[in-house]
Design an enzyme around this catalytic site. Structure first.
Site, PDB file in Angstrom:
ATOM      1  N   ASN A  53      52.900  39.841 103.400  1.00 28.38           N
ATOM      2  CA  ASN A  53      54.278  40.253 103.137  1.00 28.38           C
ATOM      3  C   ASN A  53      54.932  40.797 104.405  1.00 28.38           C
ATOM      4  O   ASN A  53      55.712  40.107 105.040  1.00 28.38           O
ATOM      5  CB  ASN A  53      54.313  41.284 102.011  1.00 28.38           C
ATOM      6  CG  ASN A  53      55.706  41.481 101.434  1.00 28.38           C
ATOM      7  OD1 ASN A  53      56.707  41.350 102.127  1.00 28.38           O
ATOM      8  ND2 ASN A  53      55.781  41.793 100.158  1.00 28.38           N
ATOM      9  N   ASP A  54      54.618  42.010 104.778  1.00 31.28           N
ATOM     10  CA  ASP A  54      55.284  42.629 105.925  1.00 31.28           C
ATOM     11  C   ASP A  54      55.071  41.842 107.218  1.00 31.28           C
ATOM     12  O   ASP A  54      55.975  41.776 108.053  1.00 31.28           O
ATOM     13  CB  ASP A  54      54.788  44.062 106.117  1.00 31.28           C
ATOM     14  CG  ASP A  54      55.083  44.934 104.901  1.00 31.28           C
ATOM     15  OD1 ASP A  54      56.164  44.766 104.307  1.00 31.28           O
ATOM     16  OD2 ASP A  54      54.230  45.761 104.549  1.00 31.28           O
TER      17      ASP A  54
END
Length: 222
Positions: free
Chosen positions: A148-149
């Site tokens: 994600n990040d």
């Protein structure tokens, strides 16, 4: 030794960008999983494109180059052997398969390298961030497995983002992106990811292991 130093440096940068301590980045959420599945209701009018294992199998079947980007979701699902099995199916069809490895994907430097080595993924297919980024504009499909990040383009384009300046894998520069994720919940940094709403991105809402198994089964029927 060089790779380990690079991973440590990126961890420091990641922690600084998120305004979190290194201990919190590495271990703060280890073992936690966001519950729920399916697209969330978006009050601001944005929408996401959802896909199915069958549709992803078709995309992969006709691709020439595929990059898998593993993350914490792959680790939680223990899906490293499943991604290797799917990669072998694609290679048998003549697809060029690579793995994009962010040094701090997961919850510690080198987490993904360890998992994929356990599944006997060929070492020369594992490409660190600086190696894989130049390959992405020539990639047909990127499949993100629970990351994600570390793939959030806000880190590159949004000076107001808490993670602005954090080194990321530039997945949005590929032709098509598929995110395998259980929900639209934010990653460890706790912020939204504009990649999910990009027109070239499709979301496969599923556990990584189940998704990979289903895609592999569908691919056998093509």
């Amino acid at each position: 030794m060089i790779a380990r130093s690079s991973g440590t440096l990126l961890t420091l940068l990641m922690g600084r960008a998120m305004n979190r301590s290194i201990g919190n980045v590495l271990f703060g959420a280890f073992g936690s999983v966001s519950a729920g599945s399916g697209p969330a209701a978006l009050e601001d009018g944005r929408s996401v494109n959802s896909t199915t294992p069958e549709d992803l199998a078709i995309m992969l079947n006709y691709a020439r180059k595929v990059v898998f980007v593993p993350g914490y979701g792959l680790a939680v699902a223990q899906a490293q052997h499943d991604v290797r099995a799917l990669a072998e199916q694609l290679e048998a069809k003549g697809v060029n398969v690579l793995y994009g490895i962010h040094p701090v994907a997961g919850r510690m430097p080198g987490h993904m390298n360890v998992l994929l080595a356990e599944a006997n993924v060929p070492y020369d297919q594992l490409k660190e961030m600086d190696e894989i980024n130049p390959e992405l504009p020539q990639t047909d499909v990127v499949v993100i497995l629970g990351a994600n990040d570390v793939v959030n383009p806000a880190a590159r384009s949004d000076p107001g983002s808490p993670i602005y300046g954090m080194p990321i894998i530039d997945v949005d520069r590929a032709a098509s992106v598929v995110v395998v994720k259980r929900s639209l919940s934010p990653g460890f940094a706790g912020i939204d990811n504009p990649l999910f709403y990009d027109p070239k991105t499709s979301m496969l809402f599923a556990d990584a292991k189940k998704a990979l198994e289903d895609v592999g089964a569908a691919l056998k029927n093509l």
